[in-house]
Design a protein around this motif. Structure first.
Motif: not given
Length: 285
Positions: A213-218, A250-258, A260-267
């Motif tokens: 999911v972290n990879a998907a968020v990015r 995350t609490g969001y669907t992929p289509r409603t993700l903000p 500026d959302y950050v799941f893990i704080r860095g990479r």
């Protein structure tokens, strides 16, 4: 990429950092610094090595350099965290460290933390020296009467293999399976399941889902790939399972993700640099 080696914390000439967190949650990780943790409010579950400790307002934990650990704080909790360069401890205490991880909290802990944080934030002349000296005095108070030993800790072979596995999961998350991971550790699958749960505080599938999911968020924030393309490229077999896991994590669907959302704080790009393993629900207070 979730790098399980955390970025070296001290900046400039200071040998320490001091941060206070609300609802602190982080993934299994390690770093070169020692980490002194105490609670200002409520409790936290802290795994250090293979032992799980309950941190309350009467105790504190000194997590050794290089030790795999995670923190799962109770809702509404406030934790104070001081990270200390191991060279500072070696110099001040002649290479000796306490044999135990959990200690009785010194009565001056909160006041000393506030002084350190104020000095580092203020940036005045000699702030690093003053901060370091305050931390040394706090440790001396902590170590007084404690059983001490020379710091010559040999790493357990399985623990070192586990660290390599976490790095492998960060790189091969889309393709690796539970069976692959068990084989990498040279464990039977039943034993690996128990070992991973002990070391990470969660089941293997739950951890792998967080990595994916972290990879998907990015990818959602940084690419123009479709949700279906992202689901398949991050290792989910179907769009349905991807949507379900993504929402649960995350609490969001992929289509409603903000945006500026950050799941893990860095990479980072370089595995040796590491990242902050703290999840986004944590508050810096």
């Amino acid at each position: 990429m979730i790098a399980q080696y955390e970025t070296k914390a001290p900046k400039g000439r200071a040998h320490i950092t001091a941060h206070r967190y609300g609802d602190l949650q982080n993934l299994p990780h390690w770093h070169t610094e020692y980490e002194l943790v105490f609670s200002e409010c409520r409790t936290a579950e802290v795994l250090v090595g293979k032992a799980v400790y309950t941190l309350d307002t009467d105790s504190c934990l000194l997590i050794p350099s290089g030790e795999v650990h995670y923190i799962k704080a109770e809702a509404g909790s406030v934790l104070s965290v001081i990270k200390l360069d191991p060279e500072m401890l070696t110099t001040a205490f002649a290479g000796r460290v306490p044999t135990q991880v959990q200690h009785r909290r010194p009565p001056t802990a909160t006041a000393v933390f506030d002084e350190i944080a104020a000095e580092l934030k203020g940036g005045k002349e000699y702030c690093e020296l003053i901060s370091d000296s305050r931390a040394i005095c706090l440790l001396a108070e902590l170590f007084r009467g404690a059983e001490m030993r020379l710091e010559q800790r040999e790493r357990n072979a399985a623990e070192e293999k586990y660290k390599l596995l976490l790095n492998l999961l960060a790189e091969k998350y889309a393709d690796i399976t539970f069976s692959d991971a068990a084989a990498f550790m040279c464990f039977s699958e039943p034993y690996f399941s128990k070992y991973f749960r002990l070391m990470s505080g969660m089941h293997f599938t739950d951890y792998l889902n967080i990595v994916r999911v972290n990879a998907a968020v990015r990818m959602l924030n940084e690419t123009h790939c479709s949700v279906t393309e992202i689901a398949l490229s991050t290792g989910f077999g179907t769009i349905r399972s991807f949507n379900r896991v993504f929402k649960a994590v995350t609490g969001y669907t992929p289509r409603t993700l903000p945006t500026d959302y950050v799941f893990i704080r860095g990479r980072v790009q370089d595995q040796t640099e590491g990242i902050d393993p703290t999840v986004s629900a944590t508050l810096l207070v």
